[in-house]
Design an enzyme around this catalytic site. Structure first.
Site, PDB file in Angstrom:
ATOM      1  N   GLY A 144      61.141  75.585   3.525  1.00  0.00           N
ATOM      2  CA  GLY A 144      59.732  75.518   3.023  1.00  0.00           C
ATOM      3  C   GLY A 144      58.660  76.190   4.157  1.00  0.00           C
ATOM      4  N   ASP A 145      57.568  76.550   3.789  1.00  0.00           N
ATOM      5  CA  ASP A 145      56.527  77.299   4.740  1.00  0.00           C
ATOM      6  C   ASP A 145      55.268  77.126   3.943  1.00  0.00           C
ATOM      7  OD1 ASP A 145      56.276  78.471   7.639  1.00  0.00           O
ATOM      8  OD2 ASP A 145      55.141  79.812   6.141  1.00  0.00           O
ATOM      9  N   LYS A 171      63.432  84.694   7.593  1.00  0.00           N
ATOM     10  CA  LYS A 171      62.167  84.355   6.949  1.00  0.00           C
ATOM     11  C   LYS A 171      62.231  84.950   5.843  1.00  0.00           C
ATOM     12  CE  LYS A 171      58.712  81.475   7.780  1.00  0.00           C
ATOM     13  NZ  LYS A 171      58.678  80.336   8.587  1.00  0.00           N
ATOM     14  N   ASN A 197      51.377  70.308   5.032  1.00  0.00           N
ATOM     15  CA  ASN A 197      52.718  69.334   5.661  1.00  0.00           C
ATOM     16  C   ASN A 197      52.310  69.232   6.903  1.00  0.00           C
ATOM     17  OD1 ASN A 197      55.589  69.890   6.790  1.00  0.00           O
ATOM     18  ND2 ASN A 197      55.484  68.335   5.268  1.00  0.00           N
ATOM     19  N   THR A 216      57.802  68.525  11.274  1.00  0.00           N
ATOM     20  CA  THR A 216      56.956  69.357  12.245  1.00  0.00           C
ATOM     21  C   THR A 216      55.744  68.923  12.771  1.00  0.00           C
ATOM     22  OG1 THR A 216      57.751  71.178  10.527  1.00  0.00           O
ATOM     23  CG2 THR A 216      55.997  71.870  12.084  1.00  0.00           C
ATOM     24  N   LYS A 246      62.426  80.485  18.373  1.00  0.00           N
ATOM     25  CA  LYS A 246      62.151  79.050  18.020  1.00  0.00           C
ATOM     26  C   LYS A 246      63.498  78.224  17.813  1.00  0.00           C
ATOM     27  CE  LYS A 246      59.378  78.529  14.869  1.00  0.00           C
ATOM     28  NZ  LYS A 246      58.430  78.033  13.460  1.00  0.00           N
ATOM     29  N   LYS A 295      68.314  81.237   9.567  1.00  0.00           N
ATOM     30  CA  LYS A 295      67.594  79.908   9.191  1.00  0.00           C
ATOM     31  C   LYS A 295      65.817  80.266   9.135  1.00  0.00           C
ATOM     32  CE  LYS A 295      67.281  75.829   7.791  1.00  0.00           C
ATOM     33  NZ  LYS A 295      66.611  76.001   6.876  1.00  0.00           N
ATOM     34  N   SER A 336      65.757  70.711   9.952  1.00  0.00           N
ATOM     35  CA  SER A 336      66.521  71.336   9.040  1.00  0.00           C
ATOM     36  C   SER A 336      67.813  71.526   9.312  1.00  0.00           C
ATOM     37  CB  SER A 336      65.771  72.696   8.591  1.00  0.00           C
ATOM     38  OG  SER A 336      64.684  72.767   7.767  1.00  0.00           O
ATOM     39  N   GLN A 373      61.156  83.336  14.740  1.00  0.00           N
ATOM     40  CA  GLN A 373      61.995  82.237  14.425  1.00  0.00           C
ATOM     41  C   GLN A 373      63.408  82.284  15.322  1.00  0.00           C
ATOM     42  OE1 GLN A 373      60.923  80.307  11.103  1.00  0.00           O
ATOM     43  NE2 GLN A 373      62.033  78.670  12.124  1.00  0.00           N
TER      44      GLN A 373
HETATM   45  P1  NDP Z   1      51.071  74.280   3.558  1.00  0.00           P
HETATM   46  O1  NDP Z   1      51.014  74.864   2.291  1.00  0.00           O
HETATM   47  O2  NDP Z   1      51.612  72.666   3.479  1.00  0.00           O
HETATM   48  O3  NDP Z   1      49.505  73.872   4.110  1.00  0.00           O
HETATM   49  C1  NDP Z   1      48.920  75.122   4.721  1.00  0.00           C
HETATM   50  C2  NDP Z   1      47.572  74.639   5.179  1.00  0.00           C
HETATM   51  O4  NDP Z   1      47.039  75.684   5.740  1.00  0.00           O
HETATM   52  C3  NDP Z   1      46.579  74.404   3.864  1.00  0.00           C
HETATM   53  O5  NDP Z   1      45.587  73.252   4.151  1.00  0.00           O
HETATM   54  C4  NDP Z   1      46.045  75.708   3.814  1.00  0.00           C
HETATM   55  O6  NDP Z   1      44.667  75.863   2.949  1.00  0.00           O
HETATM   56  C5  NDP Z   1      45.929  76.330   5.005  1.00  0.00           C
HETATM   57  N1  NDP Z   1      45.939  77.786   5.080  1.00  0.00           N
HETATM   58  C6  NDP Z   1      46.803  78.638   4.708  1.00  0.00           C
HETATM   59  N2  NDP Z   1      46.652  79.652   4.649  1.00  0.00           N
HETATM   60  C7  NDP Z   1      45.520  79.763   5.417  1.00  0.00           C
HETATM   61  C8  NDP Z   1      44.594  80.829   5.514  1.00  0.00           C
HETATM   62  N3  NDP Z   1      44.927  82.107   5.370  1.00  0.00           N
HETATM   63  N4  NDP Z   1      43.395  80.779   6.004  1.00  0.00           N
HETATM   64  C9  NDP Z   1      42.792  79.367   6.300  1.00  0.00           C
HETATM   65  N5  NDP Z   1      43.870  78.070   5.939  1.00  0.00           N
HETATM   66  C10 NDP Z   1      44.952  78.478   5.383  1.00  0.00           C
HETATM   67  O7  NDP Z   1      51.995  74.794   4.676  1.00  0.00           O
HETATM   68  P2  NDP Z   1      52.638  74.088   5.889  1.00  0.00           P
HETATM   69  O8  NDP Z   1      51.607  72.935   6.625  1.00  0.00           O
HETATM   70  O9  NDP Z   1      54.023  74.132   5.776  1.00  0.00           O
HETATM   71  O10 NDP Z   1      52.458  75.467   7.014  1.00  0.00           O
HETATM   72  C11 NDP Z   1      51.139  75.370   7.886  1.00  0.00           C
HETATM   73  C12 NDP Z   1      51.690  76.492   9.197  1.00  0.00           C
HETATM   74  O11 NDP Z   1      52.682  75.982   9.962  1.00  0.00           O
HETATM   75  C13 NDP Z   1      51.995  77.763   8.938  1.00  0.00           C
HETATM   76  O12 NDP Z   1      51.611  78.687   9.933  1.00  0.00           O
HETATM   77  C14 NDP Z   1      53.605  77.627   8.762  1.00  0.00           C
HETATM   78  O13 NDP Z   1      54.220  78.868   9.024  1.00  0.00           O
HETATM   79  C15 NDP Z   1      53.716  76.643  10.059  1.00  0.00           C
HETATM   80  N6  NDP Z   1      55.137  75.946  10.183  1.00  0.00           N
HETATM   81  C16 NDP Z   1      55.468  74.975   8.938  1.00  0.00           C
HETATM   82  C17 NDP Z   1      56.710  74.554   9.130  1.00  0.00           C
HETATM   83  C18 NDP Z   1      57.109  73.590   8.195  1.00  0.00           C
HETATM   84  O14 NDP Z   1      57.946  72.971   8.236  1.00  0.00           O
HETATM   85  N7  NDP Z   1      56.511  73.607   6.922  1.00  0.00           N
HETATM   86  C19 NDP Z   1      57.393  74.321  10.378  1.00  0.00           C
HETATM   87  C20 NDP Z   1      56.875  75.156  11.399  1.00  0.00           C
HETATM   88  C21 NDP Z   1      55.592  75.877  11.169  1.00  0.00           C
HETATM   89  P3  NDP Z   1      44.807  76.301   1.316  1.00  0.00           P
HETATM   90  O15 NDP Z   1      45.176  74.970   0.593  1.00  0.00           O
HETATM   91  O16 NDP Z   1      43.419  76.293   1.092  1.00  0.00           O
HETATM   92  O17 NDP Z   1      45.673  77.413   1.459  1.00  0.00           O
HETATM   93  O1  2IT Z   2      58.376  78.034  10.646  1.00  0.00           O
HETATM   94  C1  2IT Z   2      59.113  77.433  10.521  1.00  0.00           C
HETATM   95  O2  2IT Z   2      59.986  76.985  11.545  1.00  0.00           O
HETATM   96  C2  2IT Z   2      59.532  76.654   9.257  1.00  0.00           C
HETATM   97  N1  2IT Z   2      58.691  76.929   8.035  1.00  0.00           N
HETATM   98  C3  2IT Z   2      60.537  75.659   8.878  1.00  0.00           C
HETATM   99  C4  2IT Z   2      62.103  76.620   8.901  1.00  0.00           C
HETATM  100  C5  2IT Z   2      63.197  75.807   8.467  1.00  0.00           C
HETATM  101  O3  2IT Z   2      64.256  76.388   8.239  1.00  0.00           O
HETATM  102  O4  2IT Z   2      62.899  74.503   8.340  1.00  0.00           O
END
Ligand code: NDP
Ligand code: 2IT
Length: 448
Positions: A168-169, A129, A243, A212, A117, A93, A380, A114
């Site tokens: 997603g991520d 992943k 997100n 998240t 976590k 997952k 999830s 992961q």
């Molecule tokens: P999104 O794609 O929705 O948003 C990512 C954000 O981070 C955007 O604002 C993006 O800016 C910025 N960003 C991405 N890459 C970079 C970079 N290299 N330098 C600076 N800014 C950056 O992703 P999420 O919100 O889903 O994910 C954000 C973080 O949270 C990640 O580390 C992800 O692994 C983690 N995460 C996500 C989960 C989920 O459920 N979605 C769960 C747990 C962890 P820009 O638009 O300019 O790229």
């Molecule tokens: O980093 C993370 O935990 C995620 N991007 C969510 C993974 C998931 O299966 O919901």
């Protein structure tokens, strides 16, 4: 630094040699192995039975070509990955990341993290992943759809609802999950919970979108309360505007804080009056615009080029929600000099090892990603449960379960740290608590 236990140093050397040029993976493994030293001193059986040696090597790495045709009729080729890391406690997952920086080392570090976590959530999910170096930014709807369909055409050979369940991520949100799901469903001629983060009309869970960010704030709230504090009246700096950042901003504000920053990969905004989240949602979720557009409606706010500057803003609580290694030692020093009280990680591995150690040695409350951002994957897993039952819970039911899970994660990580003589060190506590469940399952299941 070197390890006290020679076995761990040898294992780390093997990891570095075997996975050359993957510094993010080395970083993630090093942090976990360091945390486990006191556990292994008490329980050498984990070494004797090869648990650690097996944990750092994924079950399998799937790597594939993703060909697709752009709007000009030109054939484009991206690279796809799925790393199925460990399934001792449940089906693989973990999310899919679409970002140009994706290569094997990024998916290796994310897949490894992961495992721990997912174990911390208390739910039956293993670690995996995936992703691609495809960049959804600037692509048309048709291009995104064709890419997702091509990606899934290959990925569908390797996943299933009881085997491996992606989500997603970065760069993969509701839109991408929809196209991925549609293609899987078509290829397999089945309707199953093979992906999470689905839309509400086709098997998604209420509160998964928020999970998240909300979970991060529930975890932070628990940590603050344990130290006689709260979000009430605090100034919060958030990085990212995706997100995780958006729903962290919403919940922190609901809990009484004022969020003053958000960012993207180009720069950050500072709004001393508190971020207008409805407008950020409009810009980011609907119009897919850059964060600097915030000033169109809010000319009184500031926009600064470069995303690192966000950590120079004075705040009580910092919630990094963008990407790995976004807080280096210099940024950590700036935050501490400005009096930061707590740092909780919404992104995966957003603090470098040096930054983390600087926070910890300067008395900052620190909530590591594995624990603090586990609410997304936990929800999830709740989506998977609802899919299996062919049933759906209300928003309040899911949110309540999420809140309880986050409180338990905090308590379990804090307790594990204390049990092993590192009270207050949630990095060690999260790694140990996450490890023990997986390790005991691996011992029970034999050498596989
Ligand atoms: P999104 O794609 O929705 O948003 C990512 C954000 O981070 C955007 O604002 C993006 O800016 C910025 N960003 C991405 N890459 C970079 C970079 N290299 N330098 C600076 N800014 C950056 O992703 P999420 O919100 O889903 O994910 C954000 C973080 O949270 C990640 O580390 C992800 O692994 C983690 N995460 C996500 C989960 C989920 O459920 N979605 C769960 C747990 C962890 P820009 O638009 O300019 O790229
Ligand atoms: O980093 C993370 O935990 C995620 N991007 C969510 C993974 C998931 O299966 O919901």
């Amino acid at each position: 630094m070197s390890f006290k236990i020679q076995y761990l140093q040898d294992l780390m050397d093997t990891v570095v040699k075997r996975n050359a040029n993957e510094p993010e993976f080395h970083q993630a493994v090093r942090e976990v192995l360091e945390s486990l030293e006191p556990v292994l001193e008490k329980h050498p059986e984990y070494i004797q039975k090869g648990v650690l040696a097996r944990l750092v090597e994924p079950d399998r790495i799937i790597k594939f070509r993703v060909p697709w045709v752009d709007d000009n009729g030109v054939v484009q080729v991206n690279r796809g990955f799925r790393i199925q890391f460990n399934k001792a406690i449940g089906p693989y997952k973990g999310g899919l990341r679409f970002h140009p920086s994706v290569y094997e080392g990024i998916i290796m570090f994310l897949g490894f993290e992961q495992i721990f976590k997912n174990s911390l959530t208390g739910l039956p999910i293993g670690g995996g992943k995936g992703g691609s170096d495809f960049d959804p930014k600037g692509k048309s709807e048709g291009e995104v759809m064709r890419f997702c369909q091509s990606f899934m055409t290959e990925l569908s050979k390797h996943i299933a609802a009881d085997t491996d369940v992606p989500a997603g991520d970065i760069g993969v949100g509701g839109r991408e999950i929809g196209y991925l799901y549609g293609q899987y469903s078509r290829l397999r001629n089945e309707f199953s919970g093979v992906l999470t983060g689905k839309g509400l009309t086709y098997g998604g869970s209420l509160a998964r979108t928020e999970a998240t960010g909300f979970g991060l704030c529930y975890f932070t709230q628990e940590m603050l309360e344990d130290h006689g504090s709260s979000f009430e009246g605090k100034t919060v700096a958030i990085s990212g505007s995706g997100n995780v950042a958006i729903y962290a901003c919403q919940k922190a504000t609901e809990l009484g804080a004022k969020v003053v920053t958000m960012s993207d990969s180009n720069g950050y905004i500072y709004d001393k009056n508190g971020v207008d989240l409805a407008y950020v949602k409009q810009l980011k979720e609907v119009e897919r615009k850059r964060i600097k557009e915030y000033l169109v409606k809010h000319p009184e706010a500031e926009y600064h080029e470069g995303c690192k500057g966000v950590w120079t803003v004075k705040c009580d609580i910092a919630l990094p929600c963008a990407t790995q290694n976004e807080i280096d030692l210099e940024s950590a020093k700036a935050l501490v000099a400005n009096g930061v009280y707590a740092v909780c990680e919404g992104a995966n591995m957003p603090s470098t090892i040096e930054a983390t150690q600087y926070f910890q040695s300067n008395g900052v409350l620190f909530g590591p990603a594995k624990a603090a951002n586990a609410g997304g994957v936990a929800t999830s897993a709740l989506e998977m449960s609802q899919n299996s039952m062919r049933y759906s819970w209300t928003f309040e039911e899911v949110d309540h379960k999420l809140h309880t899970i986050m409180i338990n994660i905090y308590k379990n990580a804090a307790k594990a740290a204390k049990d092993y003589g590192m009270e207050g060190n949630l990095v060690a506590g999260a790694n140990i608590a996450g490890f023990l469940k997986v390790a005991d399952a691996m011992l029970a299941e034999g050498v596989v």
